[in-house]
Write a protein that holds these residues in place. Structure first.
Motif, PDB file in Angstrom:
ATOM      1  N   GLU A 350       0.837  -1.212   0.000  1.00 37.52           N
ATOM      2  CA  GLU A 350       0.000   0.000   0.000  1.00 37.52           C
ATOM      3  C   GLU A 350       0.872   1.262   0.000  1.00 37.52           C
ATOM      4  O   GLU A 350       0.571   2.234  -0.710  1.00 37.52           O
ATOM      5  N   GLN A 351       1.957   1.237   0.780  1.00 41.12           N
ATOM      6  CA  GLN A 351       2.853   2.395   0.835  1.00 41.12           C
ATOM      7  C   GLN A 351       3.591   2.600  -0.481  1.00 41.12           C
ATOM      8  O   GLN A 351       3.822   3.736  -0.908  1.00 41.12           O
ATOM      9  N   PHE A 353       2.391   1.827  -3.372  1.00 42.57           N
ATOM     10  CA  PHE A 353       1.397   2.413  -4.279  1.00 42.57           C
ATOM     11  C   PHE A 353       1.315   3.925  -4.087  1.00 42.57           C
ATOM     12  O   PHE A 353       1.214   4.686  -5.062  1.00 42.57           O
ATOM     13  N   ILE A 354       1.368   4.363  -2.829  1.00 45.86           N
ATOM     14  CA  ILE A 354       1.292   5.795  -2.536  1.00 45.86           C
ATOM     15  C   ILE A 354       2.515   6.522  -3.102  1.00 45.86           C
ATOM     16  O   ILE A 354       2.398   7.633  -3.652  1.00 45.86           O
ATOM     17  N   GLN A 357       1.974   6.857  -6.775  1.00 47.25           N
ATOM     18  CA  GLN A 357       0.916   7.852  -6.963  1.00 47.25           C
ATOM     19  C   GLN A 357       1.486   9.261  -6.939  1.00 47.25           C
ATOM     20  O   GLN A 357       1.217  10.095  -7.813  1.00 47.25           O
ATOM     21  N   GLN A 358       2.275   9.521  -5.904  1.00 47.08           N
ATOM     22  CA  GLN A 358       2.818  10.861  -5.712  1.00 47.08           C
ATOM     23  C   GLN A 358       3.879  11.203  -6.760  1.00 47.08           C
ATOM     24  O   GLN A 358       3.949  12.337  -7.240  1.00 47.08           O
ATOM     25  N   PRO A 363      -4.195   9.276 -10.035  1.00 51.19           N
ATOM     26  CA  PRO A 363      -5.332   9.140  -9.105  1.00 51.19           C
ATOM     27  C   PRO A 363      -5.347   7.763  -8.446  1.00 51.19           C
ATOM     28  O   PRO A 363      -4.981   6.752  -9.073  1.00 51.19           O
ATOM     29  N   ALA A 364      -5.774   7.721  -7.207  1.00 50.31           N
ATOM     30  CA  ALA A 364      -5.803   6.447  -6.470  1.00 50.31           C
ATOM     31  C   ALA A 364      -6.735   5.445  -7.134  1.00 50.31           C
ATOM     32  O   ALA A 364      -6.515   4.227  -7.048  1.00 50.31           O
ATOM     33  N   ASP A 366      -7.001   4.611 -10.095  1.00 48.73           N
ATOM     34  CA  ASP A 366      -6.391   3.857 -11.194  1.00 48.73           C
ATOM     35  C   ASP A 366      -5.596   2.651 -10.702  1.00 48.73           C
ATOM     36  O   ASP A 366      -5.152   1.834 -11.517  1.00 48.73           O
ATOM     37  N   PHE A 367      -5.424   2.536  -9.400  1.00 46.79           N
ATOM     38  CA  PHE A 367      -4.598   1.456  -8.867  1.00 46.79           C
ATOM     39  C   PHE A 367      -5.439   0.220  -8.545  1.00 46.79           C
ATOM     40  O   PHE A 367      -6.605   0.337  -8.157  1.00 46.79           O
ATOM     41  N   ASN A 369      -6.601  -3.395  -6.590  1.00 49.70           N
ATOM     42  CA  ASN A 369      -6.798  -3.771  -5.187  1.00 49.70           C
ATOM     43  C   ASN A 369      -5.485  -4.319  -4.624  1.00 49.70           C
ATOM     44  O   ASN A 369      -4.939  -5.291  -5.155  1.00 49.70           O
TER      45      ASN A 369
END
Length: 536
Positions: A350-351, A353-354, A357-358, A363-364, A366-367, A369
């Motif tokens: 999850e981290q 992915f963030i 993203q940044q 946008p979240a 688009d990611f 599960n």
């Protein structure tokens, strides 16, 4: 919408409003757009998918047959809700391998397709046929393929769509265990490729079993395609129908987690109407049925738009997938501690992915599960992933920003809905009517000289297969007939009352003018024999 006479003598939705008639734009335009979609996908999106193993995490690359496939209508429902009968109603005949009964009769997935002759192709053969869009079903194995078949039959409606009949869903776990394949996963595979998904309910069967609930849950993300059909609505009285409708919406509300209300059609698609049916809601049921058939009629045009929409969604997902895979590759050490680092990346996905993203301002939504992605990711060695290739990303970006929007711009505008006062260009000149016997030869559609009128119709530059009253008016006025008579001819010929004429309606109008000039009187209502034959 015109009406056709059924064997029981009652009116029901007509062929002229049924699916496939009056394609929204020409065949050449349609296939040019599909060719453009294929070219864009194969040259600019597919290489990105293959390089970063999109198939291992999402779905296999699309084949040309997937993109070329006709619009797909997926029917889902519990047993005896009228799925197979609905198909027979549309085709106006039975199809190979059809079984209808009050008990669970359809025990397999059946793809009903157009063919030169009646033929059944078993699932294993269909799944390896490059001309059919079912090669992706191989992933579900022999247990499923033995319960899948393609039924081909000559039918005008099937020239424009493929209908998927599914096994009737029962309550309890016994059927789920004995299937031998993942029913929900198969439904999800079809739903991703379908253009219209019909959830069929019976007015006497509103409960939603666990398996039906799982099937509905797997439709998340496909909500714009889903319609609910409350079939056999004439088997209850008007008061009971209100209660049944409310109960069904209450049951669906507990299963469908969406703020939007699903479109529901009240219908009764019988091949032979039961004698104990109720007539107090007949007008409402017929109007609702026409709306459903109109939705299906628009599938051809909407399918081309949906294919572009699905390619856009797929390209966005493939782009994000490539960034994730290349990021994980970059995070791996070059020499020691690879296994430990991979475990850390999996645990903190999850981290990661963030971070992506940044870094790329994504946008979240688009990611994927994280839990599902982690499960697939654990099967691979991250160190063997590919590094980021900017040229592949640039091609995908070009497809999203240039090629696909250009294809979308080629779709024609739709005809606007006309106000009632605008639907008859002669209305302001009076009603006019005529009585008297008409020679029988004039009142049969086969006597209409349609080939003579087709060039005249095409000269009016039809849009979506239709022309407006303003375009037709000068031609009708050239007949020299009084305006009140022309107004009556328009009312008769424009039998769906939308203020536009397709080629059949135009030919009938010209035929009526010819009849009047030969001394015939116009009737109050159009004889059913002069309506065009059932077409799709």
């Amino acid at each position: 919408m015109s009406l056709r006479m059924k064997k029981n003598g009652k009116n029901s939705p007509s062929p002229t409003g049924t699916p496939g008639s009056n394609a929204s734009f020409s065949e050449d335009e349609y296939y040019q757009i599909i060719e453009g979609v294929k070219r864009t996908y194969n040259q600019k999106i597919r290489p990105l998918e293959i390089t970063y193993n999109f198939e291992g995490f999402h779905s296999s690359p699309l084949t040309n047959s997937d993109i070329e496939a006709k619009p797909i209508v997926l029917l889902i429902g519990q047993y005896s809700t009228g799925k197979t009968t609905f198909i027979r109603y549309l085709l106006d005949k039975s199809y190979p391998g059809e079984h209808i009964g009050v008990e669970p009769t359809t025990d397999r997935f059946v793809a009903v397709m157009h063919g030169a002759e009646d033929r059944i192709t078993p699932g294993n053969a269909a799944a390896v046929n490059q001309d059919l869009p079912f090669r992706g079903l191989n992933r579900f194995g022999q247990a499923f393929l033995s319960r899948f078949q393609v039924s081909q039959t000559p039918s005008p409606i099937l020239e424009n769509m493929t209908i998927i009949d599914t096994p009737g869903i029962l309550a309890g776990d016994k059927q789920r265990v004995e299937r031998g394949y993942d029913f929900t996963a198969v439904v999800e595979w079809y739903a991703q490729r379908a253009d219209l998904i019909l959830l069929m309910f019976d007015s006497h069967k509103l409960d939603i079993s666990n398996e039906f609930k799982n099937a509905i849950h797997c439709l998340r993300g496909q909500e714009e395609k889903v319609r609910v059909v409350l079939n056999k609505s004439d088997m209850v009285s008007q008061q009971q129908l209100m209660r049944v409708y409310g109960a069904m919406m209450w049951s669906l509300g507990k299963v469908v987690q969406t703020p939007e209300v699903m479109r529901v059609y009240l219908s009764s698609f019988w091949t032979e109407k039961p004698p104990n049916s109720f007539e107090d809601c007949r007008e409402l049921i017929e109007a609702e049925s026409k709306d459903l058939l109109r939705d299906m009629k628009e599938l051809r045009r909407n399918a081309a738009i949906r294919k572009i929409n699905e390619i856009v969604k797929r390209a966005r997902l493939a782009r994000v997938h490539a960034l994730i895979i290349s990021h994980l590759k970059k995070e791996m050490p070059s020499m020691f501690g690879k296994k430990k680092k991979q475990e850390a990346l999996l645990n903190n996905l999850e981290q990661e992915f963030i971070k992506i993203q940044q870094r790329y301002h994504l946008p979240a939504g688009d990611f994927p599960n994280p839990d599902k992605f982690r499960q697939n990711l654990s099967l691979y060695d991250m160190d063997k992933f590919k590094s980021l290739k900017e040229d592949l990303l640039d091609k995908a970006d070009e497809a999203l920003s240039v090629d696909l929007p250009r294809l979308m711009s080629r779709f024609p505008m739709m005809n606007p809905e006309l106000d009632k006062s605008q639907r008859n260009p002669f209305e302001e000149f009076g009603e006019g009517s005529g009585n008297g016997d008409v020679p029988p030869s004039y009142w049969d559609f086969n006597s209409v000289d349609k080939p003579t009128y087709i060039p005249m119709f095409q000269g009016l530059h039809p849009r979506e297969g239709k022309v407006s009253g303003g375009s037709v008016k000068p031609i009708l006025m050239d007949s020299g007939l009084p305006n009140d008579m022309l107004a009556q001819i328009w009312r008769l010929a424009d039998f769906d009352g939308d203020g536009y004429m397709d080629v059949d309606e135009f030919a009938i109008a010209m035929h009526l003018i010819k009849a009047v000039k030969n001394g015939a009187e116009l009737p109050e209502k159009m004889p059913s024999t002069l309506l065009p034959p059932r077409k799709f």
